[in-house]
Scaffold this motif. Structure first.
Motif, mmCIF file in Angstrom:
data_model
loop_
_atom_site.group_PDB
_atom_site.id
_atom_site.type_symbol
_atom_site.label_atom_id
_atom_site.label_comp_id
_atom_site.label_asym_id
_atom_site.label_seq_id
_atom_site.Cartn_x
_atom_site.Cartn_y
_atom_site.Cartn_z
ATOM 1 N N SER A 184 30.629 52.474 45.529
ATOM 2 C CA SER A 184 29.389 53.112 45.966
ATOM 3 C C SER A 184 29.156 54.432 45.250
ATOM 4 N N ARG A 185 30.197 55.114 44.819
ATOM 5 C CA ARG A 185 30.039 56.360 44.054
ATOM 6 C C ARG A 185 29.867 56.082 42.569
ATOM 7 N N HIS A 186 30.117 54.840 42.168
ATOM 8 C CA HIS A 186 30.018 54.466 40.760
ATOM 9 C C HIS A 186 28.752 53.682 40.447
ATOM 10 N N GLY A 187 28.415 52.714 41.288
ATOM 11 C CA GLY A 187 27.288 51.828 41.023
ATOM 12 C C GLY A 187 27.763 50.415 40.750
ATOM 13 N N ARG A 188 27.259 49.469 41.536
ATOM 14 C CA ARG A 188 27.730 48.090 41.424
ATOM 15 C C ARG A 188 26.941 47.332 40.362
ATOM 16 N N GLU A 189 27.657 46.604 39.535
ATOM 17 C CA GLU A 189 27.063 45.730 38.534
ATOM 18 C C GLU A 189 27.523 44.289 38.710
ATOM 19 N N SER A 190 28.761 44.102 39.157
ATOM 20 C CA SER A 190 29.324 42.767 39.341
ATOM 21 C C SER A 190 29.728 42.607 40.801
ATOM 22 N N ALA A 191 29.516 41.404 41.327
ATOM 23 C CA ALA A 191 29.903 41.107 42.705
ATOM 24 C C ALA A 191 31.360 40.678 42.812
ATOM 25 N N LEU A 192 32.039 40.491 41.683
ATOM 26 C CA LEU A 192 33.431 40.052 41.692
ATOM 27 C C LEU A 192 34.360 41.237 41.965
ATOM 28 N N SER A 193 35.576 40.926 42.363
ATOM 29 C CA SER A 193 36.521 41.969 42.768
ATOM 30 C C SER A 193 37.884 41.696 42.159
ATOM 31 N N ILE A 194 38.839 42.532 42.543
ATOM 32 C CA ILE A 194 40.199 42.383 42.046
ATOM 33 C C ILE A 194 40.798 41.057 42.486
ATOM 34 N N ALA A 195 40.404 40.571 43.676
ATOM 35 C CA ALA A 195 40.916 39.283 44.148
ATOM 36 C C ALA A 195 40.450 38.139 43.248
ATOM 37 N N ASP A 196 39.202 38.201 42.784
ATOM 38 C CA ASP A 196 38.695 37.155 41.890
ATOM 39 C C ASP A 196 39.400 37.194 40.536
ATOM 40 N N LEU A 197 39.684 38.384 40.038
ATOM 41 C CA LEU A 197 40.374 38.499 38.755
ATOM 42 C C LEU A 197 41.790 37.945 38.845
ATOM 43 N N ILE A 198 42.482 38.231 39.948
ATOM 44 C CA ILE A 198 43.840 37.717 40.116
ATOM 45 C C ILE A 198 43.822 36.204 40.267
ATOM 46 N N ALA A 199 42.780 35.675 40.934
ATOM 47 C CA ALA A 199 42.699 34.235 41.148
ATOM 48 C C ALA A 199 42.508 33.474 39.846
ATOM 49 N N GLU A 200 41.946 34.107 38.822
ATOM 50 C CA GLU A 200 41.742 33.435 37.535
ATOM 51 C C GLU A 200 43.027 33.311 36.728
ATOM 52 N N GLY A 201 44.067 33.930 37.179
ATOM 53 C CA GLY A 201 45.320 33.839 36.430
ATOM 54 C C GLY A 201 45.450 34.973 35.430
ATOM 55 N N SER A 202 45.583 34.630 34.167
ATOM 56 C CA SER A 202 45.759 35.625 33.107
ATOM 57 C C SER A 202 44.690 35.418 32.041
ATOM 58 N N PRO A 203 43.490 35.958 32.246
ATOM 59 C CA PRO A 203 42.448 35.803 31.219
ATOM 60 C C PRO A 203 42.849 36.506 29.934
ATOM 61 N N GLY A 204 42.722 35.798 28.837
ATOM 62 C CA GLY A 204 43.162 36.354 27.563
ATOM 63 C C GLY A 204 42.131 37.216 26.883
ATOM 64 N N ARG A 205 40.849 37.015 27.168
ATOM 65 C CA ARG A 205 39.793 37.756 26.483
ATOM 66 C C ARG A 205 39.326 38.935 27.322
ATOM 67 N N TYR A 206 38.916 39.988 26.622
ATOM 68 C CA TYR A 206 38.369 41.147 27.326
ATOM 69 C C TYR A 206 37.093 40.788 28.073
ATOM 70 N N LEU A 207 36.273 39.922 27.506
ATOM 71 C CA LEU A 207 35.016 39.558 28.155
ATOM 72 C C LEU A 207 35.251 38.871 29.490
ATOM 73 N N ASP A 208 36.353 38.163 29.630
ATOM 74 C CA ASP A 208 36.667 37.538 30.913
ATOM 75 C C ASP A 208 36.992 38.591 31.971
ATOM 76 N N VAL A 209 37.668 39.660 31.545
ATOM 77 C CA VAL A 209 37.956 40.748 32.479
ATOM 78 C C VAL A 209 36.689 41.547 32.758
ATOM 79 N N ARG A 210 35.905 41.757 31.734
ATOM 80 C CA ARG A 210 34.674 42.553 31.872
ATOM 81 C C ARG A 210 33.697 41.926 32.869
ATOM 82 N N ALA A 211 33.729 40.621 33.029
ATOM 83 C CA ALA A 211 32.839 39.956 33.986
ATOM 84 C C ALA A 211 33.145 40.353 35.424
ATOM 85 N N HIS A 212 34.328 40.920 35.687
ATOM 86 C CA HIS A 212 34.715 41.307 37.043
ATOM 87 C C HIS A 212 34.505 42.797 37.311
ATOM 88 N N THR A 213 34.078 43.569 36.314
ATOM 89 C CA THR A 213 33.970 45.020 36.467
ATOM 90 C C THR A 213 32.514 45.463 36.458
#
Length: 395
Positions: free
Chosen positions: A192-221
């Motif tokens: 809320s102090r930063h501004g939301r752009e993605s609805a995904l969270s740390i739980a979604d990133l962990i559920a994907e396993g080990s994404p190898g590309r930066y763009l896969d991580v960027r989709a969660h931030t």
């Protein structure tokens, strides 16, 4: 020689008297009355030799058995022939040549106004040079991911704001990838102090396993467009039955290590939790945040003692203390006296007092440009002090 009467018919015509052509003159072409094979009578064989070229020296051939000297080289490994003995070529030292270079014009104060309006190129002033030196320190190279834990023993001291503004300062000045992670298990509000752009969270990133590309991580931030700071928010506190656990920290940090230079971890208030144990185990620097109140400063001292007696002495050597003025008006304690007291345990150069800022007090999304000049300068000094904790290349 053939008879002309036999060749052309009729009586033989009288033959002209042969004329010797000088060696330097071009030979006169034969007349029609003379056949081509009569040329030897007009020009004797010795006069048909080619003329001597002016470029060829008239040097007699050496006698048989006389050794022929080798031709003399003018230059041989920078040594001149005997004709130039005694001459030493000049050595030009290029590194000592003075060149006239342009200076970076001032961008702040009246010097910056003079440059923008009148085009006068004035060197930066003392204050601007100090800020440039701070930015040079913030841009210190880091060869591996550097996790920074932002902790506060008491709630409401502004550690989430410190995480957001400090991360934005790092990202804006450094230019590389910086991310802040909300690891507060009790409804953290970093997004809320930063501004939301993605609805995904740390739980979604962990559920994907080990994404190898930066763009896969960027989709969660969620990224701040002005500073390019990224934020990875925690799971929805109201809709997720399971809170953040220590295993979540162990799972997400290797993913972030692959793509980010700095990782800021916004934490809760509990020091004796498994989640905080995982955070402190990953952290290489600590930003302890307290407000300018007597109860918050007392609890901060308790937190320092706990770190000392529970095996985190190494973090006390890489810790920065922040005393945050979160309320409008003058504090009810002597902040300078508190700074001197904490300086006995922490170096004075690693203690920072943040001023009250009306933009932060609004409680909404923070924009770095809307902060006061004094607040921005304090955070730049804070970022420079944290950068001094980066490991040196020799380390």
């Amino acid at each position: 020689m053939s008879d002309n009467s036999t060749l052309f018919g009729g009586d033989a015509a009288p033959q002209p008297t042969p004329v010797r052509t000088p060696a330097h003159a071009a030979p006169e072409p034969p007349r029609w009355g003379n056949p081509p094979d009569a040329l030897t009578e007009i020009l004797p064989l010795e006069d048909l030799q080619p003329e001597m070229s002016l470029d060829t020296p008239n040097v007699p051939a050496p006698l048989a058995g006389t050794p022929v000297p080798a031709p003399t080289r003018v230059f041989d490994d920078w040594q001149l022939s005997s004709e130039f003995e005694g001459y030493v070529p000049a050595v030009v030292e290029l590194d000592k040549l003075e060149t006239r270079r342009k200076t970076v014009p001032a961008k702040q104060g009246w010097r910056g106004v003079a440059h923008n309006v009148a085009g006068v190129n004035l060197a930066p002033g003392k204050d601007e040079l100090y800020e440039m030196a701070l930015k040079d320190r913030v841009q210190r190279m880091v060869r591996t991911t550097f996790p920074i834990a932002v902790v506060g023993v008491k709630g409401g001291v502004g550690k989430t704001v410190v995480t957001e503004v400090l991360g934005s300062t790092f990202s804006a000045v450094r230019g590389d990838r910086v991310i802040a992670v909300d690891l507060d298990p009790d409804a953290g509000n970093l997004i809320s102090r930063h501004g939301r752009e993605s609805a995904l969270s740390i739980a979604d990133l962990i559920a994907e396993g080990s994404p190898g590309r930066y763009l896969d991580v960027r989709a969660h931030t969620s990224q701040n467009k002005a500073t390019r700071l990224e934020v990875l928010t925690g799971p929805d506190f109201a809709r997720t039955p399971m809170p953040l656990l220590d295993k979540d920290v162990d799972a997400v940090m290797p993913i972030l290590d692959e793509h980010y230079s700095l990782v800021l971890m916004d934490t809760g208030t509990g020091l004796k939790t498994n989640l905080m144990t995982a955070v402190l185990r990953k952290a290489r620097a600590l930003v302890m945040v307290s407000s300018a109140s007597i109860d918050a400063l007392e609890e901060t001292q308790v937190g320092l003692d706990w770190l000392h007696h529970n095996g985190y002495q190494h973090l006390l050597h890489t810790m920065v203390l922040v005393i945050n003025n979160v309320q409008r008006g003058k504090s009810n304690i002597n902040v300078d006296a508190a700074v001197k007291q904490f300086a006995r345990q922490i170096g004075r150069e690693r203690i920072f007092v943040l001023p009250f800022d009306t933009h932060i007090f609004e409680g909404r999304q923070i924009t770095l440009e809307l902060l006061s000049a004094k607040t921005r300068r304090r955070y730049l000094e804070l970022a420079a002090a944290v950068s001094e904790l980066f490991p040196r290349p020799a380390d």
